[in-house]
Design a protein around this motif. Structure first.
Motif, PDB file in Angstrom:
ATOM      1  N   UNK A 175       0.813  -1.209   0.000  1.00 28.09           N
ATOM      2  CA  UNK A 175       0.000   0.000   0.000  1.00 28.09           C
ATOM      3  C   UNK A 175       0.853   1.269   0.000  1.00 28.09           C
ATOM      4  N   UNK A 176       0.401   2.245  -0.776  1.00 30.37           N
ATOM      5  CA  UNK A 176       1.063   3.550  -0.879  1.00 30.37           C
ATOM      6  C   UNK A 176      -0.017   4.626  -0.759  1.00 30.37           C
ATOM      7  N   UNK A 177       0.123   5.515   0.223  1.00 27.26           N
ATOM      8  CA  UNK A 177      -0.943   6.483   0.536  1.00 27.26           C
ATOM      9  C   UNK A 177      -0.330   7.846   0.812  1.00 27.26           C
ATOM     10  N   UNK A 178      -0.961   8.895   0.299  1.00 22.94           N
ATOM     11  CA  UNK A 178      -0.472  10.259   0.542  1.00 22.94           C
ATOM     12  C   UNK A 178      -1.638  11.231   0.586  1.00 22.94           C
ATOM     13  N   UNK A 179      -1.616  12.111   1.573  1.00 25.95           N
ATOM     14  CA  UNK A 179      -2.582  13.208   1.681  1.00 25.95           C
ATOM     15  C   UNK A 179      -1.824  14.523   1.762  1.00 25.95           C
ATOM     16  N   UNK A 180      -2.313  15.530   1.072  1.00 30.17           N
ATOM     17  CA  UNK A 180      -1.696  16.850   1.123  1.00 30.17           C
ATOM     18  C   UNK A 180      -1.718  17.351   2.566  1.00 30.17           C
ATOM     19  N   UNK A 181      -0.635  17.957   3.039  1.00 28.85           N
ATOM     20  CA  UNK A 181      -0.541  18.333   4.456  1.00 28.85           C
ATOM     21  C   UNK A 181      -1.724  19.135   4.990  1.00 28.85           C
ATOM     22  N   UNK A 182      -2.217  20.107   4.224  1.00 28.59           N
ATOM     23  CA  UNK A 182      -3.311  20.946   4.744  1.00 28.59           C
ATOM     24  C   UNK A 182      -4.677  20.268   4.686  1.00 28.59           C
ATOM     25  N   UNK A 184      -4.936  16.920   5.916  1.00 26.54           N
ATOM     26  CA  UNK A 184      -4.825  15.756   6.797  1.00 26.54           C
ATOM     27  C   UNK A 184      -5.754  15.873   8.003  1.00 26.54           C
ATOM     28  N   UNK A 185      -6.098  14.735   8.572  1.00 26.34           N
ATOM     29  CA  UNK A 185      -6.997  14.704   9.719  1.00 26.34           C
ATOM     30  C   UNK A 185      -8.458  14.764   9.355  1.00 26.34           C
ATOM     31  N   UNK A 217      -0.190   4.455  10.848  1.00 30.55           N
ATOM     32  CA  UNK A 217      -0.547   3.186  11.487  1.00 30.55           C
ATOM     33  C   UNK A 217      -2.007   3.194  11.937  1.00 30.55           C
ATOM     34  N   UNK A 218      -2.481   4.348  12.387  1.00 30.80           N
ATOM     35  CA  UNK A 218      -3.874   4.431  12.844  1.00 30.80           C
ATOM     36  C   UNK A 218      -4.843   4.264  11.684  1.00 30.80           C
ATOM     37  N   UNK A 219      -4.485   4.792  10.522  1.00 28.49           N
ATOM     38  CA  UNK A 219      -5.339   4.604   9.344  1.00 28.49           C
ATOM     39  C   UNK A 219      -5.438   3.127   9.005  1.00 28.49           C
TER      40      UNK A 219
END
Length: 238
Positions: A175-182, A184-185, A217-219
């Motif tokens: 798995x490869x996952x990325x969210x733009x910093x602004x 996230x959450x 890890x929480x995701x």
């Protein structure tokens, strides 16, 4: 038990990556072998993978094998991926990791249930997303290497979260996952990762989640991944 089956599948992945005959000891502990073609670590490094209560270790050449074997065989398995503990007993010059290793059984899957878009894995919008984060984040996520389609969330015309997987040996969907910093959450990582994991399962692959940051890890945990072990690579000096 499903957990036992998942553990066995995860171990088979890393045994294949070791590229040398070896085994996770049935009674716990560690097996050490020389492998110049190991994919547990970068070339010339020592690769350590613990899954469950046992571990395998590859060393790049014979001259380090006996030293590493003598030192590591006497350590508890949970210590083998602790870089600080290893620095105390080996001349470690560089470290990669440790990273947790989590795997998903179809019966444990908790899909996010949110609609995402699907684009080719080499879509230009992914390059734009990768350019919006730090080099460390871009390297950590591995999104540039996916072999699957990309599952994305947009804000307007911009992709702000994306996931996919790289197909590994052993029928693994890494798995490869990325969210733009602004962004996230907000649950976007879970949404795109859920879609990627579902695609991997539909293709009879074993989803694997390797992560260092705790939020990642929480995701994985929220989606039903089970943390089964850890991976650490070390370079040893002369």
């Amino acid at each position: 038990m499903a957990h036992d089956s998942l553990l066995a599948r995860a171990r088979e992945v890393w045994l294949e990556m070791a590229a040398v005959p070896m085994a996770f000891p049935a009674d716990g502990g560690v097996d050490v072998a020389v492998s110049g073609r190991s994919r547990l670590c970068p070339p010339g490094w020592v690769g350590i993978v613990a899954v469950g209560d046992a571990a395998i270790v590859t060393v790049p050449a014979d001259n380090w094998a006996e030293t590493v074997r003598k030192v590591l065989v006497g350590l508890p398995v949970e210590v083998l991926t602790d870089a600080d503990r290893l620095r105390a007993v080996l001349p470690v010059t560089e470290v990669l990791g440790p990273a947790s290793l989590a795997y998903l059984d179809e019966g444990d899957f908790q899909p996010a249930g949110l609609t995402v878009d699907v684009v080719p894995g080499d879509h230009a919008d992914l390059a734009t997303l990768l350019a919006s984060v730090t080099a460390d984040d871009a390297d950590e996520c591995g999104l540039v290497d996916i072999t699957s389609p990309a599952f994305v969330v947009r804000r307007g015309s911009h992709v702000v979260a994306a996931a996919g997987y790289r197909r590994w040996p052993g029928l693994v969907a890494h798995m490869c996952v990325l969210t733009k910093p602004n962004q996230r959450g907000r649950g976007l990582a879970r949404a795109v990762a859920s879609a990627a994991a579902a695609d991997g399962l539909a293709n009879q692959l074993l989803p694997q989640w390797r992560a260092r940051p705790e939020p990642s890890r929480r995701v994985a945990q929220a989606l039903g991944f089970r943390q089964l072990g850890a991976q650490l690579s070390i370079r040893i000096g002369t």
